[in-house]
Design a protein around this motif. Structure first.
Motif, short mmCIF file in Angstrom:
data_model
loop_
_atom_site.label_atom_id
_atom_site.label_comp_id
_atom_site.label_asym_id
_atom_site.label_seq_id
_atom_site.Cartn_x
_atom_site.Cartn_y
_atom_site.Cartn_z
N THR A 1 1.39 8.30 -0.70
CA THR A 1 2.26 7.67 -1.70
C THR A 1 1.50 7.25 -2.95
O THR A 1 2.09 7.22 -4.03
CB THR A 1 2.98 6.44 -1.11
N THR A 2 0.23 6.93 -2.80
CA THR A 2 -0.50 6.48 -3.98
C THR A 2 -0.87 7.67 -4.87
O THR A 2 -0.58 7.68 -6.07
CB THR A 2 -1.78 5.72 -3.56
N GLU B 1 -0.74 5.83 2.87
CA GLU B 1 -1.12 5.23 1.60
C GLU B 1 -1.64 6.31 0.64
O GLU B 1 -1.28 6.33 -0.54
CB GLU B 1 -2.18 4.15 1.79
N LYS C 1 0.81 -1.21 0.00
CA LYS C 1 0.00 0.00 0.00
C LYS C 1 0.85 1.26 0.00
O LYS C 1 0.57 2.21 -0.73
CB LYS C 1 -0.89 0.03 1.24
N VAL C 2 1.85 1.31 0.86
CA VAL C 2 2.60 2.54 1.10
C VAL C 2 3.89 2.57 0.29
O VAL C 2 4.26 3.62 -0.26
CB VAL C 2 2.90 2.71 2.61
N GLN D 1 2.37 9.21 -6.06
CA GLN D 1 3.38 8.27 -6.56
C GLN D 1 4.72 8.44 -5.85
O GLN D 1 5.79 8.20 -6.41
CB GLN D 1 3.52 8.41 -8.07
#
Lengths: 309, 309, 309, 309
Positions: free
Chosen positions: C301-302, C298, C254-255, C305
């Motif tokens: 970073t999601t 999460e 996730k992270v 990116q």
């Protein structure tokens, strides 16, 4: 189907003749000096049958450290104190693993598989510490009455040595405490446990102490009902399935009697309705059970078909 | 110590009176339709003592699927064929785990813990496929001779249903094959195994088939020595320690006889030198053993102190 | 392939806007009162990037119990003291099991799988007790230097409460001692360990303390090389694989940053060459990691990116 | 904090100079003849950076059996087909056990720990058999497009040999089927799986095929989005934690890049945003990963600090 009769003197003569030819393989337990320094060639055996006759061979009147065999005596006391609620805190199934395994204990959330693996005996010790006024003295008094001898003692040096080396037992009891299955102070329970395992007896005393399990719960010395016949049956059943750690199947297979071993080289076995027998030979096989004692017992039961099976 | 005598008719009368009051808990096995559709209230029992007397109750002459009980018959044949070398390929220790566990099999590198867990029975099947000319027919012939009846058959529908659902057994045998402990073609061994487990018998036939294990290896019908007394003792010892999956301790503890169960609800138990007894009640407890059959056996052995212990 | 650039203020604004809508599931750790009594709705985060800019949100200047996050600091000290011989006594592989598992430790004979499971951190503590003159004071001094603040302390109440409840850690260290992998007195090591886990910090201090791991081993406050770049890489790798107990895969997935969590609800993560970030939210998911801190990371970073992957 | 720049030609020159001095320990995989007969001294490597530059050494244009590396390609396809529901049938956690362990699979009731242990790859194969019209052809077409080469094939002999020896995989898939986690016919899934593992590529082709994972999901050859950036990140995270069986920690620790190995001696690694690199050296260490390929990669990342950590 035919009833079996037993020629005890003949069997003992046969074993006496056979003994010199039976190898004495294995290693004496070496994790504490008191066990390591025992003469590895000692051998004794003593049988008491239901008529009260005694038969013996070798060093049957010499004291040795009965170690885990004492767990059966502790279980007997705890079973009397707790009745069937005991089984909520300890199981009756064979472990399928070495006697000191944390794996199973963790997997089963602090409930030991049976009363004879170390975790189970620690649990039984905790119960006795809860129930008995003077746990150590009461245990000795119980044992003395069973065998009709005052001369039964703990070996303080053995207990002390065990205490110094026994990090694994400390791990086990802490794990059970973390699951809430130990009620008393850990140090008190460990002290009782290490004393329990330090009891010394002769083969004669040991055979006498276990005679009630061959006699449907009645001590043949004084005809007192130590435990009910049903409880005696159940203790025997647990010995049959769990008395020899992960060699219980092998022992049943070869010897075919309920029994219990200790790392001091002692072995007790009972044939309900017939006899109790104690053996002592210090060298242990790879599973931690007396090599020669099992060989002799196998000879006894195989040759003479003296097995419960 | 006192010899026990048994009033068989009295015990059977007492059980008959008691039976309506014994609960019928549990669930009928449902993984194949042939087992799921059995009447859950069926109950039968049949005892044959060493004098050759027969005692029975309920549906004791009705066929049912003996399932895993047949593993003892397969073991007897394989033990005769391989003698003691058999134990290089299968152990005699209780599993401490459910009967179909891959974990232990992998941990112990393809050597099943004992002949009664599924892996062990598959291994025994492999041995019989190696030794017997016509494995399935020879097994039937052996069983027919044991119980003196020609009317013993596989149930093809049961064998077929097992085959269709038994991915776990396929996993077990493939794992053993990967360790080199299966010698024959997997499909041939599985076919034999599924047929083995599909044998149908009545309580009477089952009790008769196992009488040799209560009679030191001799078939009382024809006085033929099926296996040596020593082998009979050992098979009984394995039943005692491994006959009830991870409930072996519980069964020993409660009933105190060597025995074997099947998911069809059958239970066989033997008292060496005294009797063999078969029971049938389809509803199973959470460990996969017949709930009511064990209750009745426990009543029998506890009340009457009819236990080997 | 394109180089990524990061708009830190924009991201923090976006998270600030998003925060009220992020659920606060889970349970505050309750095994000691000092953790149980924390306000479950606290939330703080603090990021320091490689230009030395600071970004924060919420209660980022409030002290909380960093608990297991301190294990990374202990590892850093022990790694410096022992160099690569450290890995003879503790592994670098993910455990695949809960953080306090005895099973694996016994199976692997007293060698903990990695330095972040409890057994591994106890082992690291043993090493520091061997190497440091005044272990507890030296640890504090090291930590104070890392974050440039004198105001870093143990919480004596927390350490004491942990000590009273921590039978599982006693089990672990006794087991390792039984395998000879603990060199010092058990009570001394446990005392150090419980103090280690009682350190309190703010998110700002925590992010600053871990900045050297985002900076190839150099403390950006004073340009001192805390550990070599190679060691920093390796510590990050261990965090990536072992920092979140048996949720390490989930966190990476996730992270996508190396990080470490504590049961006080803290989470630290570093992006080598870019930033270090600390978060705090006391409610834990079922694996014992801060629910909300992971959700926010999460998102960070999601959406942006910002992951090493 | 300082941005790193990479002098690729210089690094390759340095490795070329270093190569003769790097030992070639370990054993070529020997369980099928096609792998056993490979020249153990082969070595090739090929790197493609984000500018599209190529760097190679040794036998980088020679085909070899990529074996388990192909599991990443299968996962990519299955992830595209199932989206996040995929993770209901397979986990993302490191296994902590050898790659072919049934233990964990049984313990976790037929849900493989991650897509790269054999059970997980079989599960992914089952998903592809469900989703793809012509599974084997579609897989080849997908792979050909990734690397821009038509010359990508299965090796029928390898697939056939695997099939003949792979009882362990049969055990795994049967176990999953018994838990209902395999939807298609076992033989069809196994056939797909064995073909998957038989794909042959050169280092150049392999590096090109994995370039999308170093490029946020975009195939740099045609700028097509193979998977979303988020999915690419997640696949990399899984490679980081699970790509090297029970040596994942060791590989992360030493090399510090997400990667995947195969028993043919191949290793792929990606540095997101920077490069993808493939290596080949047939001799395997005790954990089943190429000894020399990992040594060279460790040299590359340690010397040049080319690690994500």
């Amino acid at each position: 189907m035919v009833e079996k009769s037993i020629n005890y003197p003949g069997i003992f003569d046969e074993i006496a003749a056979k003994l010199p030819g039976i190898a004495n393989h294995g290693q004496v337990a070496s994790y504490i000096p008191e066990l390591a320094n025992v003469d590895p060639d000692k051998f004794g055996m003593h049988l008491i049958n239901y008529q009260g006759e005694h038969f013996s061979l070798g060093a049957s009147d010499e004291k040795f450290s009965i170690q885990s065999i004492a767990k059966v005596l502790a279980l007997t006391l705890a079973y009397s104190a707790e009745e069937e609620t005991l089984w909520q805190r300890v199981g009756v199934e064979p472990s399928g693993n070495p006697f000191n395994s944390l794996v199973q204990l963790e997997y089963e959330q602090g409930i030991p598989r049976n009363p004879f693996i170390n975790a189970g005996a620690l649990l039984v010790s905790d119960i006795l510490v809860s129930h008995l006024k003077a746990p150590k003295e009461d245990l000795l008094a119980f044992t003395r009455k069973l065998c009709g001898r005052e001369d039964i003692h703990f070996n303080a040096k053995v207990a002390e040595s065990e205490k110094r080396t026994s990090y694994n037992n400390a791990a086990l009891i802490n794990l059970m405490k973390s699951y809430g299955n130990i009620k008393n102070d850990i140090d008190v329970v460990l002290d009782f446990y290490f004393n329990l395992c330090s009891i010394e007896m002769t083969c004669r005393e040991l055979a006498q102490s276990f005679a009630f399990l061959a006699n449907y719960g009645v001590n043949p010395l004084n005809n007192e009902q130590v435990v009910s016949a049903s409880k005696a049956k159940r203790i025997n059943a647990i010995m049959q399935l769990c008395g020899f750690y992960d060699e219980a199947g092998e022992f049943s297979f070869k010897v075919g009697l309920p029994g219990k071993s200790g790392v001091g080289g002692g072995v007790i076995a009972v044939y309900p309705g017939k006899f109790s027998i104690a053996l002592w030979s210090p060298k242990l096989n790879s599973k931690g059970n007396s090599y020669k004692a099992i060989e002799v017992l196998e000879f006894l039961t195989t040759k003479t078909q003296l097995s419960i099976f």
